[in-house]
Design a protein around this motif. Structure first.
Motif, PDB file in Angstrom:
ATOM      1  N   HIS A  28      -4.907   4.113 -10.161  1.00  0.00           N
ATOM      2  CA  HIS A  28      -4.358   4.676 -11.392  1.00  0.00           C
ATOM      3  C   HIS A  28      -3.365   3.678 -12.001  1.00  0.00           C
ATOM      4  O   HIS A  28      -2.685   2.948 -11.273  1.00  0.00           O
ATOM      5  CB  HIS A  28      -3.665   6.009 -11.077  1.00  0.00           C
ATOM      6  N   LEU A  30      -0.494   3.984 -13.377  1.00  0.00           N
ATOM      7  CA  LEU A  30       0.907   4.143 -12.982  1.00  0.00           C
ATOM      8  C   LEU A  30       1.172   3.587 -11.583  1.00  0.00           C
ATOM      9  O   LEU A  30       2.233   3.026 -11.318  1.00  0.00           O
ATOM     10  CB  LEU A  30       1.322   5.606 -13.060  1.00  0.00           C
ATOM     11  N   MET A  34       3.769   0.579 -10.848  1.00  0.00           N
ATOM     12  CA  MET A  34       4.838   0.694  -9.851  1.00  0.00           C
ATOM     13  C   MET A  34       4.714  -0.387  -8.781  1.00  0.00           C
ATOM     14  O   MET A  34       5.706  -0.979  -8.370  1.00  0.00           O
ATOM     15  CB  MET A  34       4.817   2.086  -9.206  1.00  0.00           C
TER      16      MET A  34
END
Length: 82
Positions: A28, A30, A34
């Protein structure tokens, strides 16, 4: 180029590089972001050590210069000026 900008662009470059390497994994977006941020943070300690040292020396010099100017201004305002 100032040491601050070199270090900042180096960190951004590391982040983009790690993100580009993780993109084909199918994670994903995100999670990739991160991981790229964390990875660039950790790698910057090793890879960008010289630039970080230069940046810190530059910032320290600016702080010392500002403190000296502030002290000169205070003594001039207090009438201790020669």
């Amino acid at each position: 180029m100032s040491p601050l900008w070199k270090f900042t662009l180096g960190r951004v470059g590391l982040c983009v590089l790690i993100g580009a390497l993780l993109w084909p994994t199918g994670l994903h977006i995100l999670v990739i972001a991160m991981a790229a941020l964390l990875g660039s943070f950790l790698l910057s300690f090793v890879v960008l050590k010289k630039w970080r040292t230069e940046m810190l020396a530059d910032v320290d010099e600016a702080v010392k210069r500002r403190r000296a100017q502030k002290e000169e201004l205070r003594s001039a305002l207090a009438g201790e000026d020669e």
